[in-house]
Design a protein around this motif. Structure first.
Motif: not given
Lengths: 312, 441
Positions: B197-202, B415-422, B328-331
């Motif tokens: 899971g942490v690898q995904v976040m990283r 939904r968090i991801y698509r906003v957070g990554i930008l 979490v990673g995206a935010a």
């Protein structure tokens, strides 16, 4: 015919409106400048065109069709915030990005080889991206943007980060692409960097389009009939058709004067008056720069700041 | 589909090709093997032969000492002083002095063991055991108790065979074996959810800080990018597991063969090395319940079912949690930002592992039931309960809810991801996150 038309686009975020009823038409085969200061809404508009986000209101047409995911591979986008996978080899990375745009691995490899020869960077293929300098990475990124031969190329702040040599190289490439029929959108807040390349422009300010059209027309529309004269001698009194705006005494009897000509007279009339009095070194129409036009259309004042030198 | 498989491929290959993956894959089982093999080897290897001189003033123990591989006893008649000198000259490893008073009830029962550098625990234990046993025998004899009869009485064993009535077949089950299996599989799930899971976040954070993410999502949908990464890393995890299993077994058996350690010793080593099973150790101390009984118990456990469930719960537990890690990673903007969001995700995982001991003891309690049904804790708790044969409908419900949980977190994360990554350079609050959920496309 328009390759892309955005109609009445409105995009709101939680606290502010990024775009307020913005419409633009981008003619096929043109270079289109999307100009405006930082935070005006340019990037929001681009993200709608690249389908990264969707508008709250309005629609976008691509070659007459409603914009859809099928158009993604016909668009190339170089974002302002650039980046590559640092730990990936240059060649593999470009193959990967091209495949995501719908190319096969073989096609991508063939095209890449041509680009690598063109830019003389063959030895980079197996290098990790992190081992390249910033300028080198920009070149790689540019290749990634244009490799799939998009019909529409969107370049957000294209020349930031390039040194002058590479900036010229990229400029030449862009002109080449245009000649091959590619439509290009430039988005920048540094208007002077692209204005001479743009066929059309749109000015965006505070989420609204305040001006758009063919560059030449806009210039004509905003010209003030003001001429800048440099020469040797002294300037006598001018007839009432001519208004002296500014007069600077330079060294050794040289002068620089800025003169506005009223609608009844022509520049030649002015020259006839001036020639007996002054040894003329230059006589230039003061054509407003995009920056001036921008400021005038935002503030409504007529001050010109730096004349853009175009000899008549 | 083609796009997602391209992304999966990249995420998988980039990680599998890394040197650290190779090192971990090789080193993991080597370390594991070391833990089991080295002590077994040390115990069994032909150690230096230690001879212990015995000065027995009581005259009772001459026949009692039995020599073994490493230790032998030699009765001598010299004085203690001479013997001590001989120990100093390395003629003997140690000298054991048994005074006459050893039988005298009024004295402390003490013997003395002199050695040059301090006797090893092994020697000390052996001496103590032998003398104690001899004295016990003598006292029993004095009290006219037949030692043979006593031995016979002591050797009576009561075996408690637990049987589960709810299964159609009355299957014998062994509580301890079930606990071990439950614990180990739950722990594997716990560790791997965190690890991968942490690898995904990283990975997502890396894309964000590298600024490649905007290039990517102008070609692919954010959801494709997120799922590609999650699935790619899941495959990396499975690959690593598989290699570890193969390599681990290979090394353990290979080494065991060459060193001539038989399997039973190995098993005993494994047995001695189960950490954290406190109640298990207590049981072990009781006479009559030996490691072999636990292995007999292990044989009654349905391993096909457990391995199938382990795979299922690993896969969906990981998928559910890694979606949250992705959010979490995206935010976040940097590693340090992740802390505030990591906390609420870690809580249910840590909670599950904390209550694991309780669940093992009460696998049918209502807490066990609810925590094995609720998706956030079920991947760990259900695996603890599984060897105790919970009703089938509970497993089915738990699995169905876990799939539901996975779909829910994925929806939320996307939904968090698509906003957070930008979003760059902005510290995000929970309030803001909740607003992101309702942004339009």
């Amino acid at each position: 015919m328009s390759l892309l038309s955005a109609r009445h686009i409105t995009k709101r975020y939680a606290n502010h409106t990024a775009l307020n009823d913005v419409s633009i038409e981008i003619p096929k085969g043109s270079i289109f400048g999307l100009l405006g200061p930082n935070g005006a809404g340019k990037t929001s508009l681009i993200r709608i065109i690249t389908q990264i986000t969707a508008p709250d209101k309005g629609e976008v047409l691509f070659a007459g069709e409603k914009l859809s995911p099928a158009h993604i591979k016909r668009i190339g986008y170089l974002p302002e915030e650039r980046g590559l996978y640092k730990k990936m080899k240059v060649g593999e990375q470009l193959q990967y990005l091209a495949q995501l745009k719908g190319m096969t691995k073989r096609e991508a490899t063939d095209k890449l080889k041509q680009w690598f020869i063109k830019f003389d960077i063959k030895e980079w293929w197996n290098k990790n991206v992190e081992d390249l300098s910033k300028g080198m990475q920009q070149k790689v990124q540019f290749i990634a943007t244009v490799l799939h031969e998009p019909e529409l190329l969107i370049l957000d702040e294209p020349f930031t980060g390039f040194d002058p040599v590479n900036a010229n190289l990229i400029k030449d490439e862009i002109i080449q692409l245009k000649q091959n029929g590619c439509t290009i959108i430039f988005s920048t807040h540094r208007m002077e960097s692209v204005e001479e390349m743009c066929d059309y422009i749109a000015l965006i300010h505070q989420s609204q389009k305040i001006l758009d059209g063919a560059t030449k027309q806009i210039r004509r529309q905003y010209r003030t009939n003001t001429y800048v004269l440099e020469g040797e001698g002294s300037l006598g009194t001018l007839p009432s058709e001519f208004q002296l705006l500014d007069l600077q005494q330079l060294e050794e009897n040289h002068i620089k004067a800025s003169i506005k000509i009223s609608n009844e007279a022509s520049p030649n009339d002015l020259l006839q008056i001036l020639i007996p009095q002054i040894q003329i070194h230059s006589f230039i129409e003061n054509i407003p720069s995009m920056n001036d036009i921008f400021i005038r259309s935002v503030t409504g004042t007529g001050t010109t700041i730096e004349p853009s030198a175009i000899t008549v | 589909m083609r796009i997602i498989s391209l992304i999966i491929q990249r995420e998988y290959l980039v990680r599998v090709r890394k040197k650290s993956f190779l090192i971990m894959t090789i080193l993991g089982p080597v370390l594991l093997a070391c833990i089991y093999i080295v002590p077994a080897y040390l115990m069994l290897r032909e150690g230096e032969k230690r001879t212990i001189a015995v000065i027995d003033e009581s005259g009772l123990f001459s026949q009692s000492f039995e020599n073994n591989k490493n230790i032998s006893f030699a009765p001598i008649n010299t004085s203690l002083a001479v013997a001590k000198e001989q120990v100093r000259q390395d003629k003997y490893y140690a000298v054991l002095y048994i005074p006459k008073s050893i039988l005298d009830k009024t004295h402390n029962r003490e013997v003395e063991l002199f050695s040059k550098k301090g006797a090893s625990i092994e020697v000390e234990d052996k001496v103590q055991e032998t003398i104690q046993k001899k004295i016990q025998d003598l006292q029993l004899k004095q009290a006219n108790i037949d030692t043979d009869l006593l031995k016979q009485i002591e050797s009576y064993e009561i075996a408690v065979n637990t049987a589960n009535l709810e299964e159609e077949k009355e299957q014998e089950s062994n509580v301890i074996a079930s606990s071990i299996v439950g614990y180990i599989s739950a722990f594997i799930i716990y560790i791997s959810i965190f690890l991968y899971g942490v690898q995904v976040m990283r990975g997502i954070l890396e894309e964000k800080t590298n600024r490649i993410v905007e290039v990517m999502i102008s070609s692919v949908k954010p959801f494709q990018l997120m799922m590609g990464k999650i699935i790619g890393i899941a495959l990396v995890g499975l690959t690593q597991f598989l290699l570890w299993l193969l390599l681990g077994f290979g090394i353990i058996y290979g080494t065991a063969q060459t060193l001539g350690i038989d399997q039973q010793t190995m098993m005993q080593q494994v047995e001695n090395r189960q950490p954290g099973l406190s109640q298990l150790k207590e049981v072990q101390k009781k006479p009559g319940l030996q490691a072999k009984d636990i292995y007999k118990g292990l044989a009654t456990i349905n391993f096909t079912k457990i391995i199938a469930c382990l795979l299922f719960y690993f896969l969906f537990g990981y998928l559910m949690y890694s979606a949250l890690f992705a959010a979490v990673g995206a935010a976040s903007d940097a590693d340090t930002d992740t802390q505030q969001f990591m906390f609420p995700i870690s809580v249910p995982l840590i909670f599950s592992i904390v209550i694991a001991t309780y669940i093992v003891q009460n696998p049918d309690s209502s807490i066990a039931f609810w925590t094995s049904i609720i998706p956030l804790t079920s991947p760990i708790i259900m695996l603890i309960r599984l060897p105790f044969n919970p009703p089938l409908w509970e497993i089915a419900l738990s699995m169905a809810l876990l799939i539901g949980g996975f779909l829910a977190t994925t929806w939320l994360a996307a939904r968090i991801y698509r906003v957070g990554i930008l979003m760059y350079g902005k510290k995000v609050s929970y309030k803001e996150l909740s607003k992101w959920l309702f942004y339009k496309g």
